[in-house]
Design an enzyme around this catalytic site. Structure first.
Site, PDB file in Angstrom:
ATOM      1  N   LYS A  11       0.851  -1.211   0.000  1.00  0.00           N
ATOM      2  CA  LYS A  11       0.000   0.000   0.000  1.00  0.00           C
ATOM      3  C   LYS A  11       0.877   1.247   0.000  1.00  0.00           C
ATOM      4  O   LYS A  11       2.050   1.206   0.406  1.00  0.00           O
ATOM      5  CB  LYS A  11      -0.951   0.022   1.196  1.00  0.00           C
ATOM      6  CG  LYS A  11      -0.287   0.089   2.594  1.00  0.00           C
ATOM      7  CD  LYS A  11       0.065   1.479   3.079  1.00  0.00           C
ATOM      8  CE  LYS A  11       0.943   1.441   4.310  1.00  0.00           C
ATOM      9  NZ  LYS A  11       1.615   2.620   4.706  1.00  0.00           N
ATOM     10  N   VAL A  96      11.415  -4.285   2.495  1.00  0.00           N
ATOM     11  CA  VAL A  96      11.110  -4.455   3.931  1.00  0.00           C
ATOM     12  C   VAL A  96      11.383  -3.148   4.685  1.00  0.00           C
ATOM     13  O   VAL A  96      12.336  -2.433   4.375  1.00  0.00           O
ATOM     14  CB  VAL A  96      11.960  -5.622   4.504  1.00  0.00           C
ATOM     15  CG1 VAL A  96      11.766  -5.768   6.005  1.00  0.00           C
ATOM     16  CG2 VAL A  96      11.596  -6.924   3.796  1.00  0.00           C
ATOM     17  N   ALA A 101       3.933  -1.395   4.114  1.00  0.00           N
ATOM     18  CA  ALA A 101       3.132  -2.389   4.841  1.00  0.00           C
ATOM     19  C   ALA A 101       3.326  -3.825   4.347  1.00  0.00           C
ATOM     20  O   ALA A 101       2.371  -4.613   4.330  1.00  0.00           O
ATOM     21  CB  ALA A 101       1.651  -2.015   4.832  1.00  0.00           C
ATOM     22  N   SER A 104       2.487  -6.465   7.076  1.00  0.00           N
ATOM     23  CA  SER A 104       1.038  -6.515   7.329  1.00  0.00           C
ATOM     24  C   SER A 104       0.323  -7.197   6.169  1.00  0.00           C
ATOM     25  O   SER A 104      -0.632  -7.960   6.370  1.00  0.00           O
ATOM     26  CB  SER A 104       0.467  -5.108   7.496  1.00  0.00           C
ATOM     27  OG  SER A 104       1.108  -4.442   8.545  1.00  0.00           O
ATOM     28  N   ASP A 137      -2.483  -1.995  10.573  1.00  0.00           N
ATOM     29  CA  ASP A 137      -2.651  -1.961   9.106  1.00  0.00           C
ATOM     30  C   ASP A 137      -3.254  -3.249   8.540  1.00  0.00           C
ATOM     31  O   ASP A 137      -3.579  -3.314   7.350  1.00  0.00           O
ATOM     32  CB  ASP A 137      -1.281  -1.771   8.423  1.00  0.00           C
ATOM     33  CG  ASP A 137      -0.824  -0.325   8.450  1.00  0.00           C
ATOM     34  OD1 ASP A 137      -1.649   0.553   8.753  1.00  0.00           O
ATOM     35  OD2 ASP A 137       0.372  -0.084   8.159  1.00  0.00           O
TER      36      ASP A 137
HETATM   37  P1  ATP Z   1       4.374  -0.184   7.826  1.00  0.00           P
HETATM   38  O1  ATP Z   1       4.177   0.620   6.586  1.00  0.00           O
HETATM   39  O2  ATP Z   1       3.158  -0.962   8.264  1.00  0.00           O
HETATM   40  O3  ATP Z   1       5.065   0.540   8.934  1.00  0.00           O
HETATM   41  P2  ATP Z   1       6.730  -1.271   6.748  1.00  0.00           P
HETATM   42  O4  ATP Z   1       6.549  -1.426   5.280  1.00  0.00           O
HETATM   43  O5  ATP Z   1       7.419  -0.018   7.176  1.00  0.00           O
HETATM   44  O6  ATP Z   1       5.332  -1.370   7.425  1.00  0.00           O
HETATM   45  P3  ATP Z   1       7.487  -4.015   7.025  1.00  0.00           P
HETATM   46  O7  ATP Z   1       8.080  -4.326   5.702  1.00  0.00           O
HETATM   47  O8  ATP Z   1       6.148  -4.535   7.312  1.00  0.00           O
HETATM   48  O9  ATP Z   1       7.518  -2.446   7.307  1.00  0.00           O
HETATM   49  O10 ATP Z   1       8.565  -4.496   8.106  1.00  0.00           O
HETATM   50  C1  ATP Z   1       8.740  -3.871   9.335  1.00  0.00           C
HETATM   51  C2  ATP Z   1       9.468  -4.821  10.273  1.00  0.00           C
HETATM   52  O11 ATP Z   1       8.686  -5.979  10.474  1.00  0.00           O
HETATM   53  C3  ATP Z   1      10.813  -5.275   9.760  1.00  0.00           C
HETATM   54  O12 ATP Z   1      11.767  -4.907  10.705  1.00  0.00           O
HETATM   55  C4  ATP Z   1      10.732  -6.788   9.655  1.00  0.00           C
HETATM   56  O13 ATP Z   1      11.839  -7.464  10.212  1.00  0.00           O
HETATM   57  C5  ATP Z   1       9.473  -7.152  10.420  1.00  0.00           C
HETATM   58  N1  ATP Z   1       8.672  -8.189   9.729  1.00  0.00           N
HETATM   59  C6  ATP Z   1       7.971  -9.140  10.320  1.00  0.00           C
HETATM   60  N2  ATP Z   1       7.347  -9.913   9.441  1.00  0.00           N
HETATM   61  C7  ATP Z   1       7.641  -9.447   8.227  1.00  0.00           C
HETATM   62  C8  ATP Z   1       7.286  -9.836   6.897  1.00  0.00           C
HETATM   63  N3  ATP Z   1       6.495 -10.883   6.654  1.00  0.00           N
HETATM   64  N4  ATP Z   1       7.760  -9.092   5.886  1.00  0.00           N
HETATM   65  C9  ATP Z   1       8.551  -8.018   6.120  1.00  0.00           C
HETATM   66  N5  ATP Z   1       8.922  -7.622   7.354  1.00  0.00           N
HETATM   67  C10 ATP Z   1       8.475  -8.310   8.396  1.00  0.00           C
END
Ligand code: ATP
Length: 304
Positions: A11, A96, A101, A104, A137
């Site tokens: 997203k 990541v 997200a 999520s 989320d």
């Molecule tokens: P948001 O936008 O909801 O803040 P994000 O995109 O910033 O999410 P994610 O990619 O969801 O962040 O990852 C955030 C943290 O969650 C990372 O430090 C990672 O190690 C952990 N994590 C746990 N499960 C997962 C997964 N399936 N995929 C990616 N990261 C994950």
């Protein structure tokens, strides 16, 4: 049914406003969420051994209870007394910790997938109620499309016609930002520019991408841009290369630009990769279910 394959889509936030802080420390938000076509592949299979096993293409990503996909599987197994084992394989393509997200989305796909695989018959609403236990989320990632999110992100109003189709250029700077530290660094009373969510929804209805570009606004940039000037430079570059507008997604650091012209978006992708020396730069597109049907994208294997 022995196995299922799902797409866990990322997203972006077209607007993100922080409206206050709850007694428990959580910030309340008002934001327009939008699904994009970039996805992680999620494969789920029943196994005889009564364990949950997770594998991913990123060897450094946790595969235990620290992974949201694993947590999702545990929640479903424990809530519905599933006796069999569950094997999950993630093909991560969403960067990541990027503000997209990805975690999520994987968790949401696991809840939806296990519901299908074990024929649990749960409604989307029920899955969303379960998902909120694991992250703010996750209900949105189950719903998908265009939605206004309020509360801590879990109170969702779907926008039926949604965001008009356009190309989305994503660029993730080589920096990591922690969501918690971004929220900690926020000084709500000092923020001068808040998004005009109503106007954005109005222009969306008019399918006026040009006007939407001018209304993109994320108050979390007031924290991240002073810390990482690259975010502002990426926004400027995308606009100079033809984006109708550019913004940081979520708590960052990914910057996205909205393009109506695919060739311009693809050219900008190459230029930004080179100029900024970034690996995670992709062209993708807005994803809404109704547009999918209309455009016949179901068999489109490309992510753009
Ligand atoms: P948001 O936008 O909801 O803040 P994000 O995109 O910033 O999410 P994610 O990619 O969801 O962040 O990852 C955030 C943290 O969650 C990372 O430090 C990672 O190690 C952990 N994590 C746990 N499960 C997962 C997964 N399936 N995929 C990616 N990261 C994950």
């Amino acid at each position: 049914m022995q196995e299922v394959r799902l797409k866990a889509r990322a997203k972006i936030n077209l607007t993100l406003d922080v409206t206050g802080k709850q007694a428990n420390g959580y910030h309340t938000v008002r934001m327009i969420m939008q699904t994009i076509a970039l996805y992680d592949g999620v494969y789920i299979k029943r196994i005889d051994k009564p364990i949950i096993r997770l594998k991913s293409n990123l060897d450094w990503l946790p595969t235990d209870e620290k992974n949201l996909a694993y947590k999702g599987a545990c929640l479903m197994r424990d809530t519905f007394a599933i006796q069999e084992g569950i094997f999950i394989e993630l093909d991560k393509k969403i960067p990541v910790a990027a503000g997209l997200a990805g975690g999520s989305a994987d968790c949401a796909a696991v809840l939806v997938g296990i519901n299908k695989l074990f024929r649990l018959g749960l409604s989307k609403k029920k899955l969303m109620e379960l998902g909120i236990q694991l992250g703010a989320d996750i209900p949105y990632c189950i719903l998908q499309g265009t939605a206004v999110a309020e509360g801590i992100g879990e109170k969702l109003t779907p926008i039926a016609e949604g965001c008009p189709f356009c190309y989305v250029l994503l660029a993730k700077p080589n920096i990591s930002v922690s969501t918690a530290s971004v929220y900690q660094g926020l000084h709500l009373e000092e923020i001068k520019e808040h998004p005009d969510t109503e106007k954005m929804l109005f222009e969306m209805k008019q399918k006026n991408i040009q006007a939407m570009g001018g209304l993109l606004c994320n108050v979390l940039e007031t924290v991240t841009i002073p810390r990482h000037s690259e975010i502002a430079l990426l926004k400027q570059k995308m606009t100079a290369l033809g984006a109708k507008g550019a913004l940081m997604s979520g708590s960052g650091p990914t910057v996205f630009g909205l393009f109506t012209d695919k060739a311009k978006a693809m050219e900008a992708e190459q230029i930004i990769k080179k100029t900024f020396g970034l690996r995670d730069v992709f062209v993708t597109r807005i994803w809404n279910k109704t547009q999918q049907k209309r455009r016949g994208f179901y068999h489109d294997r490309l992510q753009i």
